[in-house]
Scaffold this motif. Structure first.
Motif, PDB file in Angstrom:
ATOM      1  N   SER A 197       0.806  -1.098  -0.064  1.00 27.51           N
ATOM      2  CA  SER A 197      -0.065   0.118  -0.105  1.00 27.51           C
ATOM      3  C   SER A 197       0.826   1.442  -0.073  1.00 27.51           C
ATOM      4  CB  SER A 197      -0.835  -0.030   1.272  1.00 27.51           C
ATOM      5  OG  SER A 197      -2.031  -0.965   1.137  1.00 27.51           O
ATOM      6  N   GLU A 381      -5.809  -7.393   4.337  1.00 31.29           N
ATOM      7  CA  GLU A 381      -6.760  -6.409   3.969  1.00 31.29           C
ATOM      8  C   GLU A 381      -7.350  -5.529   5.106  1.00 31.29           C
ATOM      9  OE1 GLU A 381     -10.169  -8.490   2.032  1.00 31.29           O
ATOM     10  OE2 GLU A 381      -8.531  -9.241   0.425  1.00 31.29           O
ATOM     11  N   GLN A 384      -4.816  -2.875   4.926  1.00 31.93           N
ATOM     12  CA  GLN A 384      -4.910  -2.008   4.067  1.00 31.93           C
ATOM     13  C   GLN A 384      -5.983  -1.303   4.007  1.00 31.93           C
ATOM     14  OE1 GLN A 384      -4.280  -5.074   0.903  1.00 31.93           O
ATOM     15  NE2 GLN A 384      -2.342  -4.506   0.652  1.00 31.93           N
ATOM     16  N   ARG A 629      -1.426   3.040  -2.633  1.00 31.29           N
ATOM     17  CA  ARG A 629      -2.385   2.471  -3.261  1.00 31.29           C
ATOM     18  C   ARG A 629      -3.629   2.245  -2.406  1.00 31.29           C
ATOM     19  NH1 ARG A 629      -0.092  -1.748  -7.334  1.00 31.29           N
ATOM     20  NH2 ARG A 629      -1.767  -0.821  -8.475  1.00 31.29           N
ATOM     21  N   LYS A 631      -6.748  -0.006  -1.949  1.00 31.00           N
ATOM     22  CA  LYS A 631      -6.745  -1.600  -2.036  1.00 31.00           C
ATOM     23  C   LYS A 631      -8.146  -1.909  -1.706  1.00 31.00           C
ATOM     24  CE  LYS A 631      -2.543  -2.917  -3.114  1.00 31.00           C
ATOM     25  NZ  LYS A 631      -2.223  -3.838  -4.443  1.00 31.00           N
TER      26      LYS A 631
END
Length: 784
Positions: A197, A381, A384, A629, A631
């Motif tokens: 990320s 996740e 993120q 980034r 996600k």
């Protein structure tokens, strides 16, 4: 003794964290360890310039320390290491290894410090005294009979940067990248998630950011028990009226109220500091849905602000310049209705909007999180999603803002920095090869889960442990313990006896090392060492206490001895010189990692240490796209492969947790003061509605059984039910006792961190067996 009703053990705790409760708990520990005079003197040098680094957690050490720069758990860890109790060779004349396997974790370590090198004698089932020379020679001979990929080199996170660097060089010179460590069991989800990320595998927050932040979010981190020194900057933030918003299934006392033991006013008066200004008891596995709900509220607020011609809520300029993937993420936010977010998170829309409103009003926001986020099937996740939340308002790369994973053991982050990793792509192999004259193996090695699988299938035949209690830390304990019998070689570098030492295999060696607090004098020269804290800051430290035994050796000396007995000498590693002078190891570290450790010998003495480079904190993104980034999560269920679903209401999601009287696998006693439990660890915390609807009552004895893979029986019990303030459908019980319930395959995708924060279980009626009664009685004997 009455064991059937929890009143004997459970008294709700109504005081704040810290204060006199903390002081009394530490005094009981000093008495128990028979270190009433030695430990207090040492504590004045803990986390101080030219003193020693705390043996316990990895929380940051300030450049301008408090008069007493230690917390309750840090004081307990110091007393635990400086104990006057000893476990010498004579102890094993009285007890066989088989007999000791019936002892609890607390009883084993409470017996005291190991004092001499020991070898396992299978004929008598006892450890026997040996010499260091014989131990090194036999271990070296044993390693030569094994193939390199059959041997695992485990590191617990306790060792210094210097020791860790030596250790990984030894493993690679031997011919393997089998270097699992405790990160594999806690924050590997962080390393994977943050790298993808924002381009760094560690957090971006430093201690200075606490002075500039105007909002703090907490997710899945129990600061009061796991890193209490963080309560000082949190208290300072609250004095500046900084809101602290907490998401955690249980109401943890350290995140509610705090009395500073260094404040005479708070100690003698009724005052305490309120820590969390909002406290949201998210359902186990509901964090992604909760963060999605906050993002949804922000998006709706942003639309409304734009319509009114007001300042946008989202930082569109930052998003456009520094990020990619936002459109896909916002589209995912849009597609989830509020009713779904409420159901999955266990929180109301108004609660999530309240958190979003405070976030939107704040310009510099930090997110702090712990293993409550990483130890899920979708733990990567989860991490993120927290980054996504910060990126929406540009809260990475400016003072007072950023992401802050709270690491566990004191150098678990640092050992990764200097090469403890199973992935050769993460080390500068060309520099290692040119400097030390051996080829770094190309094949990826075994992480923790891979190591366990190798023990089960017999492909792992040798195990070397640099500290720790591996067998108690890993999941699927009841399957793993028998597998240790297949080890040809088991080498344990340790300070105290623990469970991993009692599963010897064919050949076992117990090598007692100096503790961090003890003086390390090599060839007449007193050594200093370094560690890296949770914020990426490197500190120098020096042991001050006299060693527990004149037969103890430093970790660097032990590694050097084994390496010299094993390798053929063709590698250009000056093992003996490094043993005698840790400065030479630091020079080598600086040569291999010049960007991080240049001028290390000088910089490490700076007040507060020196920070490793954190490009993301400068808005330099070392990602595949050169940008931070966004996600998109696969879904809202953090543990979708084991979700009980609406038709399986008998299944409860269990999280494992640590007590206030514990650090990692080390149990300091049978009390959990903040949760009101006394004299036992054999309890399960459940919502009162679940207790009743499942046909039980508070105080009942039950057995927990894993609710997946029915062909493998995984159960723990008997445990006593405590009706507790925890969301419906959720339960909690202690680690490592409940590790047998966690299937080995039940781990985070991509990071392989055991998903111990959400395990599907059923609750079966049980009676306390004789062994449970005996343990409870022995536990009560240790109360003061």
């Amino acid at each position: 003794m009455q064991l059937i009703h929890p009143v004997a053990f459970y008294r709700p705790y109504t005081s704040a964290a810290g204060g006199w409760g903390s002081a009394h708990s530490v005094m009981r520990m000093l008495w128990r360890e028979q270190s009433l005079f030695k430990t207090p003197a040492a504590l004045f040098q803990q986390n101080k310039p030219k003193g020693f680094a705390c043996v316990s957690c990895a929380w940051a050490k300030p450049g301008d320390p408090h008069a007493l720069e230690f917390c309750e758990n840090g004081a307990k860890a110091t007393a635990w290491e400086l104990t006057s109790l000893k476990t010498g060779p004579g102890f094993f004349d009285q007890h066989t290894v088989s007999e000791l396997r019936d002892w609890d974790d607390y009883e084993l370590e409470q017996h005291g410090r190991l004092t001499a090198p020991l070898r396992y004698d299978p004929e008598t089932d006892r450890y026997r005294s040996t010499t260091w020379e014989d131990a090194f020679a036999a271990i070296g001979a044993g390693l030569k009979t094994l193939k390199p990929d059959e041997v695992v080199f485990y590191a617990s996170g306790r060792a210094s940067l210097e020791t860790s660097f030596m250790y990984q060089l030894f493993a690679r010179a031997y011919g393997t990248n089998n270097l699992p460590d405790s990160s594999n069991m806690c924050h590997e989800s962080t390393s994977v998630g943050l790298q993808e990320s924002i381009g760094v595998p560690v957090g971006t927050v430093t201690l200075a950011d606490f002075e500039h932040t105007d909002c703090i979010f907490f997710f899945g981190q129990n600061v009061g028990s796991n890193s209490p020194r963080m309560l000082h900057p949190l208290q300072d933030a609250r004095k500046r009226h900084v809101p602290i918003i907490t998401f955690n299934p249980l109401r943890e006392r350290g995140l509610e109220r705090f009395v500073n033991p260094q404040s005479p006013r708070q100690m003698i008066g009724p005052d305490s500091t309120v820590i969390s200004t909002q406290y949201h008891q998210v359902s186990i596995g509901g964090d992604t849905a909760a963060v999605m709900g906050i993002a949804k509220a922000l998006l709706e607020m942003d639309r409304l602000a734009v319509q009114r011609g007001e300042k946008p809520v989202l930082d569109h300029d930052f998003i456009a310049e520094h990020t990619d993937g936002v459109d896909a993420f916002l589209a995912d936010v849009e597609r989830h209705p509020w009713v779904e977010l409420e159901r999955r998170s266990g929180l109301s829309r108004s609660a999530l909007e309240a958190a979003a409103v405070v976030y939107a009003r704040s310009e510099r926001v930090m997110v702090i999180y712990g293993m409550g986020m990483t130890q899920h099937r979708h733990g990567v996740e989860n991490v993120q999603m927290l980054v996504n939340l910060l990126l929406l308002r540009g809260n990475i790369g400016k003072p007072g803002a950023g992401i802050c994973p709270v690491r566990g053991h004191s150098n678990v982050q640092g050992q990764r920095t200097v090469g403890i990793t199973e992935d050769p792509a993460k080390v500068p192999k060309e520099k290692i090869e040119s400097l030390f004259g051996f080829k770094v193996p190309e094949r990826k090695g075994r992480a923790t889960v891979d190591t366990c699988e190798g023990m089960l299938d017999g492909s792992v035949k040798g195990f070397i442990s640099l500290g720790g209690n591996f067998i108690r830390a890993v999941p699927d304990t009841d399957r793993m313990e028998p597998a240790w019998a297949g080890l040809a070689l088991n080498v344990q570098i340790a300070t105290k006896l623990n469970r991993s030492h009692l599963l010897p295999g064919a050949s076992a060696w117990l090598l007692p090392c100096l503790g961090r607090i003890e003086q390390d004098v090599q060839d007449g020269v007193e050594q200093v060492y370094t560690t890296e804290d949770s914020t990426g800051c490197v500190h120098v430290w020096q042991g001050r206490a006299a060693p527990a035994s004149d037969q103890l050796r430093s970790e660097t000396a032990i590694i050097a001895g084994i390496a010299q007995a094993t390798l053929d000498g063709s590698e250009r590693v000056p093992w003996d010189a490094w043993r005698g002078d840790a400065a030479l190891i630091r020079a080598a570290i600086a040569s291999v990692y010049p960007e991080m450790f240049h001028d290390m010998e000088t910089r490490m003495w700076e007040p507060g240490g020196f920070h490793r480079p954190l490009p993301a904190a400068r808005r330099e993104w070392k990602t595949d796209t050169g940008k931070a980034r966004f996600k998109v999560p696969q879904g809202l269920d953090e543990d979708d492969d084991v979700s009980p679903g609406l038709d399986a209401r008998a299944v409860i999601q269990l999280m494992t947790l640590r007590s206030n009287d514990q650090f990692n696998t080390t149990v300091y006693g049978y009390d959990d003061r903040f949760r009101g439990v006394h004299g036992t660890r054999r309890v399960v915390f459940m919502n009162r509605n679940d207790v009743v609807r499942l046909g039980h009552a508070p105080g009942d004895w039950v057995t927990l059984r894993t609710a997946v893979e029915p062909e493998v029986l995984r159960e723990v019990g008997p445990l006593q039910i405590i009706a507790y303030d925890i969301p419906e459908g959720c339960a909690a019980a202690y680690y490592p006792e409940c590790n047998p319930l966690v299937p080995l395959w039940h781990h985070a995708e991509r990071s392989k961190v055991p998903a111990a924060k959400s395990v599907p279980v059923t609750v079966q009626a049980a009676l306390p067996d004789a062994r449970a009664k005996d343990r409870a009685l022995r536990a009560s004997d240790h109360l003061i």
